[in-house]
Design an enzyme around this catalytic site. Structure first.
Site, PDB file in Angstrom:
ATOM      1  N   ARG A  89      38.507  59.648  88.027  1.00  0.00           N
ATOM      2  CA  ARG A  89      38.740  58.982  89.288  1.00  0.00           C
ATOM      3  C   ARG A  89      39.640  57.694  89.209  1.00  0.00           C
ATOM      4  O   ARG A  89      40.956  57.606  89.829  1.00  0.00           O
ATOM      5  CB  ARG A  89      37.642  58.430  90.080  1.00  0.00           C
ATOM      6  CG  ARG A  89      37.541  58.331  91.528  1.00  0.00           C
ATOM      7  CD  ARG A  89      35.905  58.435  91.816  1.00  0.00           C
ATOM      8  NE  ARG A  89      35.334  59.633  91.421  1.00  0.00           N
ATOM      9  CZ  ARG A  89      34.677  60.417  92.085  1.00  0.00           C
ATOM     10  NH1 ARG A  89      34.847  60.283  93.715  1.00  0.00           N
ATOM     11  NH2 ARG A  89      34.260  61.599  91.717  1.00  0.00           N
ATOM     12  N   THR A  90      39.127  56.829  88.662  1.00  0.00           N
ATOM     13  CA  THR A  90      39.912  55.565  88.682  1.00  0.00           C
ATOM     14  C   THR A  90      41.375  55.412  87.913  1.00  0.00           C
ATOM     15  O   THR A  90      42.252  54.868  88.367  1.00  0.00           O
ATOM     16  CB  THR A  90      39.157  54.349  88.094  1.00  0.00           C
ATOM     17  OG1 THR A  90      37.645  54.343  88.686  1.00  0.00           O
ATOM     18  CG2 THR A  90      39.613  52.790  88.236  1.00  0.00           C
TER      19      THR A  90
ATOM     20  N   HIS B  36      33.773  45.515  89.404  1.00  0.00           N
ATOM     21  CA  HIS B  36      34.644  46.475  89.554  1.00  0.00           C
ATOM     22  C   HIS B  36      35.568  46.231  90.943  1.00  0.00           C
ATOM     23  O   HIS B  36      35.057  46.998  91.871  1.00  0.00           O
ATOM     24  CB  HIS B  36      33.918  48.119  89.703  1.00  0.00           C
ATOM     25  CG  HIS B  36      34.871  49.126  89.708  1.00  0.00           C
ATOM     26  ND1 HIS B  36      36.083  49.070  89.440  1.00  0.00           N
ATOM     27  CD2 HIS B  36      34.614  50.684  89.704  1.00  0.00           C
ATOM     28  CE1 HIS B  36      36.726  50.229  89.469  1.00  0.00           C
ATOM     29  NE2 HIS B  36      35.747  51.084  89.591  1.00  0.00           N
TER      30      HIS B  36
ATOM     31  N   ARG C 132      39.452  49.185  81.851  1.00  0.00           N
ATOM     32  CA  ARG C 132      38.202  49.678  81.710  1.00  0.00           C
ATOM     33  C   ARG C 132      37.492  49.532  80.520  1.00  0.00           C
ATOM     34  O   ARG C 132      37.969  49.997  79.461  1.00  0.00           O
ATOM     35  CB  ARG C 132      37.915  50.979  82.415  1.00  0.00           C
ATOM     36  CG  ARG C 132      36.573  51.370  82.191  1.00  0.00           C
ATOM     37  CD  ARG C 132      36.192  52.678  83.105  1.00  0.00           C
ATOM     38  NE  ARG C 132      36.461  52.254  84.504  1.00  0.00           N
ATOM     39  CZ  ARG C 132      35.838  53.129  85.542  1.00  0.00           C
ATOM     40  NH1 ARG C 132      35.411  54.381  85.283  1.00  0.00           N
ATOM     41  NH2 ARG C 132      35.921  52.746  86.945  1.00  0.00           N
TER      42      ARG C 132
ATOM     43  N   LYS D  65      34.185  47.510  67.625  1.00  0.00           N
ATOM     44  CA  LYS D  65      34.646  47.742  69.000  1.00  0.00           C
ATOM     45  C   LYS D  65      35.471  46.353  69.512  1.00  0.00           C
ATOM     46  O   LYS D  65      36.659  46.503  69.852  1.00  0.00           O
ATOM     47  CB  LYS D  65      33.782  47.719  69.864  1.00  0.00           C
ATOM     48  CG  LYS D  65      32.930  49.177  69.942  1.00  0.00           C
ATOM     49  CD  LYS D  65      31.859  49.187  70.876  1.00  0.00           C
ATOM     50  CE  LYS D  65      31.012  50.412  70.277  1.00  0.00           C
ATOM     51  NZ  LYS D  65      29.648  50.637  71.240  1.00  0.00           N
TER      52      LYS D  65
END
Lengths: 289, 437
Positions: free
Chosen positions: A38-39, A116, A88, A66
């Site tokens: 979606r985003t 968000h 994100r 990471k």
């Protein structure tokens, strides 16, 4: 005002000629360290409709290092002269860490359980278009507040805009000290929904749960899932919202989710594109000169 | 010793401080080789006949005290030399006035056998900077499953037993560790956090963690484990020491145990009375510590407990981490901050803020830890080792991460104005550090 600009894009997006050239020549990269349909699609469309070149990067976070990947990626991308970077990441604060390493505009597309912001903006736009205002509205944010960046961003924005915000969840899904953010806390869904103008459901984020927060999905749905019986407590014209993706039968009953009269869940998605167009335009305008 | 000490040295014109004897007056110290020959107010001025001294050091009226004893720090050698070598730890220590430091057994390999223990002690002697004494592992491999060979470790110089940054979680094992260690009259040093409440946590639980969207560690994780352990102390009579206590609730538990006369002691680190959770600010990983920095109420409780004597000693909690371990998203970053160079100035804040006298403050980092560990250090004694620190308790400076000794710069005190500067450090009669500025 960002919401007004977004409003203007809503009409544009509904017409057949959607393409603008505001951001022609600009490069936007969607850098996603976490799955999202979606985003990412929403930002991609937003960028393309404004005429920018948009590239999607899906980075796996399965590797051990990471953090190194994050900063290395930032430095690498920075060398490519971007105008905006949409990020994100599954870790809170990762986007601001990355923003320190690049020169372009960085848009937080969701970081861990932190924030968000564009989701809060699109929610506000959806509410404002339906209700004509935000100030004075009673909003209940329900479900997995503990892990939710959507909840945090909405609490901040709605409070600024003068709404009255409640959070409704079992005690194990309420983060400590949340009342200091300016919300009323409820552990009973019916009491929490009473006289609300907006019922905002959150996704139960099992992927972020370390350990056992609720006994079962069945029990959660029984007490905190949104169905018509609980919804009766809210105002008759209360709107139902959900940031998606929905877990039908977990936090929301399918009939309620698909109620064309009350559910604005699909409208939220539509507003998402408009809001992200406005955000991209404003941020690249000031950054790019 | 790597270097032979240099003849006879007279340190004169000093403000002589010795917490053990309550001495605080103008004076001097005479050393011969590695040994203190004499000290006292009679040696205050340059006029004394010093003809047979090879060297006379004018202390310029600054404070001359026993070298600092740091009872809790982490070595990265052997195993993680890229973070800090023993030599660099030694340099950082003497730059901070520390002449004896006691390291946790969490090296790689861990110090659960005599060989590793002796290796570290030998390396430290070769380097000849601050002396290094080890804690032995309480359990094999620090795994918390089986007791380590405590007797052998004690014979090789272990000053106590601990699983370092890990809590000894199993109650039965803690009970046996306390019992068994008491055979050697050595203490068990606990990292007092109930692991199941800490797992996955990144910072102190509360409003700030909620705002930042970070998983929290509740304050009561500390008191819960302390309460359990103190029951076991009551049952076994073993000596128990809680490292880096950080919460008001935990301190209340220890206060209670002490009032009941149990053999329970504790320390804290400058982080926990010098900083609070706001230092985390916008995800500053240098402020990611274990236990986490707490709220302001807890910080004040730590200061209060130091004043009251509930906290016996202050240790640096030195934990070097390299850039790769810290330049990460907060939840991914490693725990720990360096602390050797800031131990004295931040501890002196207790004095500067009017809570304790200079001598009482100094006791926390000299005589008190030495006494807990049974070390012949941290005091001035004729015939004792000449480990000395010369410092100006009032000199102001600003802590800057990139000016710290060594490769690891992860100080949570970056940018902090402090008072108190080490000017000279003497180990076994040898001057191993001087600062001229």
């Amino acid at each position: 005002m960002l919401l007004d600009l977004s409003d203007s894009y809503v009409e544009r997006n509904r017409s057949s000629d959607k393409k603008l050239s505001t951001l022609r020549g600009r490069t936007v990269i969607n850098l996603f360290f976490e799955n999202s349909t979606r985003t990412r699609t929403s930002f991609e469309l937003a960028g393309k409709r404004l005429g920018a070149d948009v590239i999607n990067m899906q980075v796996s976070t399965s590797s051990v290092s990471k953090g190194e990947t994050l900063i290395d990626t930032a430095v690498t991308l920075n060398a490519m002269h971007l105008d905006a970077l949409v990020v994100r990441h599954p870790d809170s604060g990762a986007v601001s860490l990355l923003a320190e390493k690049v020169n372009c505009a960085v848009i937080n597309g969701g970081d861990g359980s932190h924030e968000h912001p564009t989701q809060a903006l699109l929610d506000a736009l959806t509410i404002r278009r339906r209700k004509g205002r935000l100030s004075g509205l009673r909003v209940a944010i329900c479900g997995d507040v503990l892990h939710s960046r959507v909840a945090r961003s909405n609490i901040h924005l709605l409070n600024i805009m003068g709404a009255h915000v409640r959070v409704v969840a079992p005690k194990t899904l309420i983060p400590s000290g949340i009342e200091r953010l300016g919300v009323e806390v409820f552990h009973d869904m019916r009491a929490g929904l009473k006289d609300c103008d907006i019922v905002m459901m959150l996704r139960v984020q099992t992927e972020r749960m370390q350990g056992n927060f609720i006994p079962s999905i069945r029990e959660f749905f029984h007490f905190f899932g949104l169905d018509y019986a609980k919804l009766e407590m809210a105002k008759p014209d209360a709107l139902i919202m959900h940031p998606g993706p929905m877990n039908r039968g977990v936090e929301i009953d399918s009939d309620v989710a698909d109620d064309v009269e009350r559910s604005v869940i699909r409208e939220q998605v539509e507003m998402g594109v408009a809001v992200r167009m406005a955000v991209l335009e404003v941020l690249t305008r000031t950054e790019g000169g | 010793m790597a270097l032979n000490a240099t003849g006879r040295v007279a340190y004169v014109n000093a403000r002589l401080l010795d917490p053990a004897s309550g001495l605080d007056e103008p004076g001097g110290v005479l050393t011969d080789g590695e040994i203190i020959v004499d000290f006292g107010p009679g040696l205050a001025s340059l006029d004394v006949c010093l003809c047979d001294y090879t060297q006379v050091v004018d202390c310029g009226g600054h404070c001359l005290a026993p070298g600092l004893v740091d009872m809790r720090m982490q070595l990265r050698e052997p195993g993680d030399e890229h973070k800090e070598t023993l030599a660099i730890a030694g340099e950082a220590a003497v730059a901070g006035g520390v002449t004896s430091m006691v390291c946790l057994p969490n090296t790689q390999p861990v110090m659960d056998d005599a060989a590793t223990l002796e290796y570290v002690a030998r390396r430290a002697r070769q380097i000849g900077l601050a002396k290094v004494y080890p804690y032995g592992a309480a359990t094999k491999g620090l795994q918390g499953l089986e007791l380590a060979e405590m007797g052998m470790l004690a014979a090789s110089g272990a000053l106590g037993f601990t699983d370092g940054v890990r809590a000894i979680a199993n109650a039965q094992l803690m009970r046996r560790a306390l019992s068994y260690a008491s055979t050697f009259d050595l203490m068990i040093v606990q990292h007092p956090e109930e692991p199941s409440l800490v797992e996955g946590g990144a910072m102190n639980e509360g409003e700030l963690a909620t705002r930042l969207g970070l998983p929290g560690i509740p304050v009561y994780a500390e008191a819960i484990l302390l309460e359990r352990d103190i029951r076991l102390v009551e049952a076994t009579g073993g000596r128990y020491h809680a490292g880096h206590v950080s919460t008001a609730e935990g301190l209340a538990v220890i206060r209670g145990a002490k009032e009941r006369g149990l053999p329970v002691t504790c320390d804290t680190a400058p982080f926990y009375f010098g900083l609070n959770e706001l230092t985390v600010g916008d995800y500053r990983t240098f402020a990611k510590l274990s236990p986490p920095l707490r709220g302001e109420d807890d910080r004040r409780a730590v200061v209060e407990a130091i004043k009251e004597g509930v906290i016996d000693a202050v240790a640096s909690d030195h934990a070097p981490q390299d850039q790769d371990s810290k330049r990460r998203p907060f939840a991914q970053a490693d725990f720990g901050g360096i602390g050797l160079e800031t131990l004295l100035p931040v501890t002196l804040e207790i004095h500067h803020n009017g809570h304790l006298s200079l001598l009482e403050t100094l006791r926390l980092v000299t005589e008190a830890p030495a006494r807990l560990l049974g070390l012949d250090a941290g005091r001035l004694r004729r015939g004792g080792r000449a480990d000395l620190t010369l410092f100006d308790p009032y000199r102001p400076w600003i802590v800057k991460a990139d000016e710290m000794v060594g490769k690891s710069r992860n100080t949570p005190f970056d940018g902090r104005p402090v008072q108190g500067r080490v000017l000279r450090t003497v180990v076994d009669g040898r001057t191993v550090f001087t600062r001229d500025d």
